[in-house]
Design an enzyme around this catalytic site. Structure first.
Site, short mmCIF file in Angstrom:
data_model
loop_
_atom_site.label_atom_id
_atom_site.label_comp_id
_atom_site.label_asym_id
_atom_site.label_seq_id
_atom_site.Cartn_x
_atom_site.Cartn_y
_atom_site.Cartn_z
N CYS B 155 -18.84 2.29 7.64
CA CYS B 155 -19.04 3.71 7.97
C CYS B 155 -18.07 4.67 7.29
CB CYS B 155 -18.97 3.91 9.48
SG CYS B 155 -20.27 3.02 10.34
N ARG B 190 -5.44 0.60 1.23
CA ARG B 190 -6.25 -0.51 0.71
C ARG B 190 -6.58 -1.50 1.83
NH1 ARG B 190 -3.17 -3.36 -3.11
NH2 ARG B 190 -3.11 -1.50 -4.41
N SER B 191 -6.86 -0.96 3.03
CA SER B 191 -7.22 -1.84 4.14
C SER B 191 -8.59 -2.46 3.88
CB SER B 191 -7.27 -1.04 5.45
OG SER B 191 -8.37 -0.16 5.42
N ASP B 213 -1.40 1.24 -2.28
CA ASP B 213 -0.82 1.02 -0.96
C ASP B 213 0.66 0.70 -1.13
OD1 ASP B 213 -0.58 -1.65 -1.54
OD2 ASP B 213 -1.91 -2.34 0.04
N ILE B 214 1.33 0.31 -0.04
CA ILE B 214 2.79 0.12 -0.16
C ILE B 214 3.15 -1.02 -1.10
CG2 ILE B 214 3.60 1.21 1.99
CD1 ILE B 214 3.45 -1.59 3.29
#
Lengths: 338, 338
Positions: B155, B190-191, B213-214
């Site tokens: 979603c 970047r999950s 991301d980190i």
């Protein structure tokens, strides 16, 4: 959105496609602003023996006649050109005047003098000083603050703006006048009739424009954060195509020589490439592997814009006797989007 | 085209504007694919005590009920969640199932297990492996080569794609599937449920995507010249925001912490900035001076996409008895543009 089968080469858009849309709008607008049923007349002066000009005149004649205009080509010698233009200025049956340049190939000042000889009210190419001044200063009307008479923009630069609108490079979700904000564009050619006005028009709409010619690179912008009302120009000492092409979303070539090719390997993947030279400034097969959109020529769009300018000149005239309010309103609104 | 008065700050687009358009399309499509007049039912499992999830559930309930859907929020404890999902999988009165994550904050694998427990035919969030696999491989259908049942996209990433379409960043003049070709986009997050699928979707449509991301920067592309069928990923050792932001046409922030702000001074003049974190990843006043378009949040778009996915699940079901050919055609064509 994603699909499994997508084209592996770029989209080629022909000038014809863009011109058709413009010509339909020209025909509609002409019918709404015309006072009598008589055909408007465009007079074109040919005073050189450039085969490209002859070819362009032929196409113009054909397009004019197909769309309800008279095209009157007058071949004159250099020496009688000025007098012939003045006569046309005073002839009520002439609605617009264009001249094929260059005439005095070794004397640009003399060509410039001829451009100024054409009456402002018949200057279909937008080359009189008032039109040029307005363009460079981002002023759209001849009669502020009433703002009913629109200033004329030069045909080839306006044709390229119209092409960029068709290609959706102008983002319609942004406010009018900022629709190129965020775009980086390289224009290769800085002539007074094509490249420099084009760079100014694009920067006035918010783009970061690199203007390139054999003398080097100039940067045209509306300043940091788009706060200035019109474009500013800065020299980029030591810069060249190798510096600006990799940064550019759009690359516009207008170098009038057969030998020049934009180095394809420097063009950014997915750039939009447009050629307005009568020679091919791009290596067609190679650029199709790299660009997202390629427009190989804009000549037909330029002719459509010429007729658009002619209809605008007609709409700009002083209110004639007996005209209805509806027709007067149509005149004020003609081509309101530019 | 140029005018004298243009806005000096960027255009702010609210999620509501984008959501409204999508919800109208959802309502239309629902009425064309529905078999009986009964309202579709979305079951949402809340098994954590995250206030953000509770808030999101409330909004979802309101939107569902306003648009002809039932929203059945079921608060369960972690231990009985799996059983409750299985029961809903087998309950014909349930049309779609969603679960609020994270549940086991220190055990992502267990959340992942729950995602896989939801039946593929009721997976309204597109988190089952088959849906994820199809997304990463740029496969749009569940039933090739028939291609009548569309795969579900997660979603929030789909909401951002829909936002980019609304903002005209997808260029409709290009072929479907290549409409981001030439665009450079940075996604900060970047999950597995948001940032990585989003980067893949954008790269699959032709963009050059920097995923940050980190741990660093990865480059997602379809390869040089856009020839690969789906995205490829390369590590950019030593790169950071300072390298990618100045190159990016679009900057998308999704960092779920209050302290993080995208450094405004690195953002390119005229970039498009979108925040999908529940915190503000952009410094609003500053970014409005620099961006061309700013979207402060996308939560409402995500809810609209949730309902869109639910209608697609309904359209994907095996052909029921007694359905007319027209209704069957409508089912095959539901949301054909994605």
């Amino acid at each position: 959105m994603a699909s499994q089968e997508v084209p592996k080469t770029c989209k080629v858009i022909l000038a014809d496609t863009i011109a058709k849309k413009l010509l339909a709008e020209v025909t509609d607008t002409l019918s709404s602003v015309q006072i009598s049923g008589s055909k408007p007349t465009l007079v074109a002066f040919l005073a050189n023996d450039d085969p490209a000009a002859g070819q362009y005149a032929e196409w113009s004649k054909k397009t004019c006649e197909e769309h309800g205009f008279n095209f009157d080509l007058r071949k004159v010698d250099k020496e009688s050109l000025e007098e012939a233009i003045v006569a046309a200025n005073h002839d009520d049956s002439v609605d617009g005047i264009l001249v094929y340049y260059p005439i005095w190939t070794n004397n640009q000042q003399q060509d410039r003098y001829i451009q100024e000889t054409v009456a402002l009210s018949k200057d279909v190419e937008g080359l009189c000083h008032t039109h040029l001044f307005n363009m460079y200063h981002n002023i759209r009307f001849l009669d502020p603050p009433t703002n009913l008479k629109k200033s004329i923009l030069p045909c080839t630069p306006l044709a390229i703006v119209k092409a960029l609108e068709h290609l959706q490079i102008y983002n319609p979700i942004l406010a009018y006048g900022n629709r190129l904000f965020g775009k980086t564009i390289t224009v290769i050619n800085r002539s007074e009739v094509n490249g420099r006005p084009l760079a100014a028009l694009l920067a006035n709409d918010g783009a970061t424009v690199y203007s390139v010619d054999i003398t080097g690179v100039q940067l045209f912008t509306r300043g940091s954060g788009i706060r200035a009302p019109r474009h500013q120009v800065h020299d980029k000492e030591g810069w060249g195509l190798k510096d600006v092409l990799p940064l550019s979303d759009v690359v516009i070539g207008g170098v009038p020589t057969e030998g020049f090719k934009v180095p394809t390997e420097l063009i950014r993947d997915g750039a939009v490439c447009i050629n307005f030279s009568s020679y091919r400034n791009f290596d067609g097969p190679a650029v199709k592997e790299k660009a997202s959109i390629y427009v190989p020529s804009v000549g037909k769009v330029t002719i459509a814009v010429l007729l658009r300018n002619l209809v605008r000149l007609i709409a700009n005239r002083p209110r004639p006797e007996g005209i209805s309010d509806a027709a007067e309103k149509a005149r004020a609104e003609a081509f309101k989007d530019v």
